[in-house]
Design a protein around this motif. Structure first.
Motif, short mmCIF file in Angstrom:
data_model
loop_
_atom_site.label_atom_id
_atom_site.label_comp_id
_atom_site.label_asym_id
_atom_site.label_seq_id
_atom_site.Cartn_x
_atom_site.Cartn_y
_atom_site.Cartn_z
N VAL A 1 0.86 -1.19 0.00
CA VAL A 1 0.00 0.00 0.00
C VAL A 1 0.90 1.24 0.00
CG1 VAL A 1 -1.76 1.32 1.25
CG2 VAL A 1 -1.83 -1.20 1.27
N ILE A 2 0.72 2.12 -0.98
CA ILE A 2 1.45 3.38 -1.00
C ILE A 2 0.77 4.34 -0.04
CG2 ILE A 2 2.16 5.34 -2.43
CD1 ILE A 2 2.16 3.44 -4.84
N CYS A 3 1.50 4.78 0.97
CA CYS A 3 0.97 5.65 2.01
C CYS A 3 1.51 7.06 1.78
CB CYS A 3 1.38 5.15 3.40
SG CYS A 3 0.92 3.44 3.75
N ILE A 4 0.61 7.99 1.49
CA ILE A 4 0.98 9.37 1.18
C ILE A 4 0.67 10.21 2.41
CG2 ILE A 4 0.61 11.30 -0.40
CD1 ILE A 4 -0.52 9.11 -2.39
N ASP A 5 1.70 10.65 3.07
CA ASP A 5 1.62 11.32 4.37
C ASP A 5 1.75 12.82 4.15
OD1 ASP A 5 2.17 12.48 6.83
OD2 ASP A 5 3.88 11.21 7.30
N GLY A 6 0.65 13.55 4.37
CA GLY A 6 0.65 15.00 4.21
C GLY A 6 0.74 15.71 5.55
N ASN A 7 1.86 16.40 5.77
CA ASN A 7 2.10 17.10 7.03
C ASN A 7 1.76 18.57 6.84
OD1 ASN A 7 3.10 18.24 9.35
ND2 ASN A 7 5.14 17.33 9.19
N VAL A 8 0.70 19.03 7.49
CA VAL A 8 0.24 20.41 7.34
C VAL A 8 0.87 21.27 8.42
CG1 VAL A 8 -1.77 21.94 7.31
CG2 VAL A 8 -1.94 19.64 6.33
N GLN A 9 1.50 22.36 7.99
CA GLN A 9 2.12 23.29 8.94
C GLN A 9 1.61 24.70 8.70
OE1 GLN A 9 6.39 23.02 9.00
NE2 GLN A 9 6.41 20.83 9.45
N ARG A 10 1.53 25.46 9.79
CA ARG A 10 1.17 26.87 9.71
C ARG A 10 2.18 27.67 10.53
NH1 ARG A 10 -1.15 25.75 5.89
NH2 ARG A 10 -3.40 25.69 5.44
N SER A 11 2.87 28.63 9.89
CA SER A 11 3.91 29.43 10.55
C SER A 11 4.97 28.55 11.19
CB SER A 11 3.28 30.35 11.61
OG SER A 11 2.31 31.20 11.02
N GLY A 12 5.30 27.43 10.49
CA GLY A 12 6.32 26.53 10.96
C GLY A 12 5.88 25.57 12.05
N ILE A 13 4.61 25.63 12.43
CA ILE A 13 4.09 24.75 13.48
C ILE A 13 3.20 23.68 12.85
CG2 ILE A 13 2.67 24.64 15.56
CD1 ILE A 13 3.40 27.59 16.05
#
Length: 266
Positions: free
Chosen positions: A10-22
């Motif tokens: 399974v290809i797992c696409i991990d999206g890490n959302v950041q705002r102002s570096g947090i």
């Protein structure tokens, strides 16, 4: 930021959302046997589009219509020309422009309308037949996907963590408990979660969550019977005030956990 790894084919696409570096959240999409499960969030469009341009898939299935899971569906519909499926209760939501509060727009981006098709009890990918399991509680249109031969379960937002501390005012702990019980009747081990990714011992972890929620429900019921108010119970069991409570203007709150349990008792 996007990370792509493969677990159990399974290809797992991990999206890490950041705002102002947090870091504000992680959202996963999964690609298996030519089927994309959830699309990721619109605010990561620039990072996700190159991945989807180079991946081959024949259809998209959504665990539910929330914007962090359906944000790239409009782009996929325009550029990949593949069908997108959601539970029938989510079709009208998908057809609306950005039907969610401002703080969620700021967090996940603005999802534009798209046309979705209704899921049935089963869905066919290239070579595999998937059971579509209705698992409401987090959302009225929430489903999970199970492939019996490989024992893989895709659980959307039903798991996330073993110890739930805050929920949205539209969620219901008793309904979530029933949905978890439904999933635990199936023979799976690994679990693919929309926010925690690949969990090798998924059945064990989901059972831990069920135990926690059942024990919590019993404690809430006891305190309610003793005459404690919802606010008093919330203060006793969840004294910490999480930042999302203020940020969401109360849409997320520990209090909603208590009120959903109490409403099922009365």
């Amino acid at each position: 930021m996007i990370n792509v790894v493969t677990n159990e084919d399974v290809i797992c696409i991990d999206g890490n959302v950041q705002r102002s570096g947090i870091k504000v959240g992680t959202v996963y999409s999964f690609l298996v046997d030519g089927m994309l499960i959830d699309t990721g969030t619109q605010c990561l469009e620039a990072e996700l589009i190159p991945i989807y341009e180079h991946q081959s898939f024949d259809l998209v299935t959504l665990t539910h219509s929330h914007e962090d899971h359906s944000g790239l569906a409009p782009w996929i519909q325009r550029h990949k020309n593949v069908p997108i499926y959601v539970h029938p209760k989510g079709i009208n939501i998908c057809a609306q422009h950005c039907p969610y509060p401002k703080y969620r727009q700021l967090t996940w981006g603005v999802r534009t309308p798209f046309d979705a098709l209704p899921l049935g009890d089963e869905i066919q990918s290239r070579s595999q037949e998937w059971k579509v399991i209705y698992t409401p509680g987090h959302a009225d249109d929430h489903v999970s996907f199970f492939h019996e031969q490989t024992g893989r379960l895709f659980s959307g937002d039903l798991f996330v963590t073993t110890r739930t501390k805050v929920i949205m005012d539209s969620e219901s702990i008793p309904i979530i408990i029933n949905s978890i019980r439904t999933l635990l009747r199936f023979d799976f081990q690994s679990l693919f979660c929309g926010h925690s990714g690949y969990i090798k011992d998924g059945k064990s972890m989901l059972k831990q969550k069920l135990d926690y929620l059942e024990n919590l429900s019993g404690e809430v019921g006891k305190l309610h019977k003793e005459g404690c108010s919802i606010d008093e119970i919330a203060q006793m069991l969840f004294p910490k005030k999480y930042p999302i409570i203020a940020f969401s203007e109360g849409e997320w709150d520990s209090r909603h956990i208590i009120s959903s349990i109490v409403s099922s008792i009365e």
